[in-house]
Design an enzyme around this catalytic site. Structure first.
Site: not given
Ligand code: GLV
Length: 339
Positions: A157-158, A239, A268, A287
């Protein structure tokens, strides 16, 4: 008209706070930089019109039931698997996220993790810190080349597309796997669409950037890992639960794959006793994909703008559940102020 009330679940950059305070009466969980205790959160949302939340907050039926006036939940993240969007939609609660502003920063971090894992950067620093660097040696700390290899992006995606653009500078062959082919990405980067198994089998670097959904939970499981090359590197910047960590541990200790770079984890935060941290071929990050000063500030501002729009009766720019727009209580009362 009374000013809308909003609850903010953490201290956020002052630029974002200023936006909220210009339109709303705000309460902030500012005691410490940890998630607001659940009981406190449930009590705090009892009278609010809007909630500014982080991915550490679970927004579910229980929370919605405790927040009868809630009209908008603004997540300061692009991913929103912490929010039960269907439950929000049923109640006409608008949900927003922060797409776009973190794309390049997260792609940078994904590359940093890829490079660090391929060239054993963290392990190398630890060797010096332990006083174990004795001499230059032919095969000392040798890693994997990056340039000219095959990069497989699962979820282009982006952010995945931004990762692919960077790969052109390393002369890489780029494969990607999505639900649907992405012709723009192919035209821009020369990336080629591959089936899931083909991508796993051919890539030297498998980069996971899918959102977490029921379909992507443990997408990288034992079967997927066994299909990868023994010299391959897995990078997860999406994730944690997309990767089955138990299977990954086996894959790394039994040599099905060469190494893994992980920015995200099944549960987490992790601590130093996490089994994967004991492996030298794991690079572990807490993260921090979008964690540049500028980008985290922009994310907070975007979330604040979304929240203010929603609580003042305007359609938020980054509405995740457009179906909720017609279900919101204001629409039912005929109090739509535009949008
Ligand atoms: C960070 O993990 C987000 O989804 O912006």
């Amino acid at each position: 008209m009374p000013r809308p009330k909003v609850y903010v679940t953490r201290r956020i950059p002052r630029e974002a706070m200023a936006i909220l305070e210009a339109y709303c009466d705000c309460r902030v969980f500012a005691q410490e930089d940890t998630p607001v205790p659940r009981e406190m959160l449930l009590a705090e949302v009892a009278d609010v019109d809007g909630a500014f939340v982080l991915l550490t907050e679970r927004v579910d039926d229980e929370l919605l039931a405790a927040a009868p006036r809630l009209r908008v939940v603004a997540n300061m993240a692009v991913g929103y698997d912490n929010i039960d969007v269907a439950a929000c939609t049923r109640r006409g609660v608008l949900v927003t996220n922060t797409p776009g502003v973190l794309t390049e920063t997260t792609a940078d971090l994904t590359w940093a993790l890829l490079m660090a894992t391929a060239r054993r950067i963290v392990e190398a620093q630890k060797v010096i810190e332990r006083g174990e660097w004795r001499t230059w040696s032919p095969m000392f700390l040798t890693g994997q080349d990056v340039y000219g290899r095959t990069l497989g992006i699962i979820g282009a995606g982006r952010i995945g597309s931004a990762v692919a653009r960077r790969a052109r500078g390393f002369d890489m062959t780029i494969l990607y796997h999505n639900r649907r082919p992405n012709p723009d990405l192919e035209a821009e980067t020369g990336a080629r669409y591959a089936g899931f198994h083909e991508l796993l089998e051919q890539s030297d670097f498998v980069v996971v950037l899918v959102p977490l959904t029921q379909e992507t939970h443990h997408l990288i499981n034992e079967d997927a890992l066994r299909r990868m090359k023994p010299s391959a590197i897995l990078i997860n910047a999406s994730r944690g639960p997309v990767v089955d960590e138990t299977a990954l541990y086996k894959a790394l200790t039994e040599g099905w794959i060469w190494a893994a770079g992980l920015d995200v984890w099944e549960r987490e935060p992790i601590g130093p006793d996490h089994p994967l941290l004991a492996l030298p071929n794991v690079v572990a990050l807490p993260h921090i994909g979008s964690a540049s000063i500028a980008t985290r500030t922009r994310m907070a501002v975007v979330a604040a703008e979304n929240l203010v729009a929603g609580v003042t009766g305007r359609r938020p720019p980054n509405l995740v559940n457009p179906e909720a727009w017609d279900r919101r209580p204001a629409a039912a009362e005929g109090a739509d102020q535009g949008g």
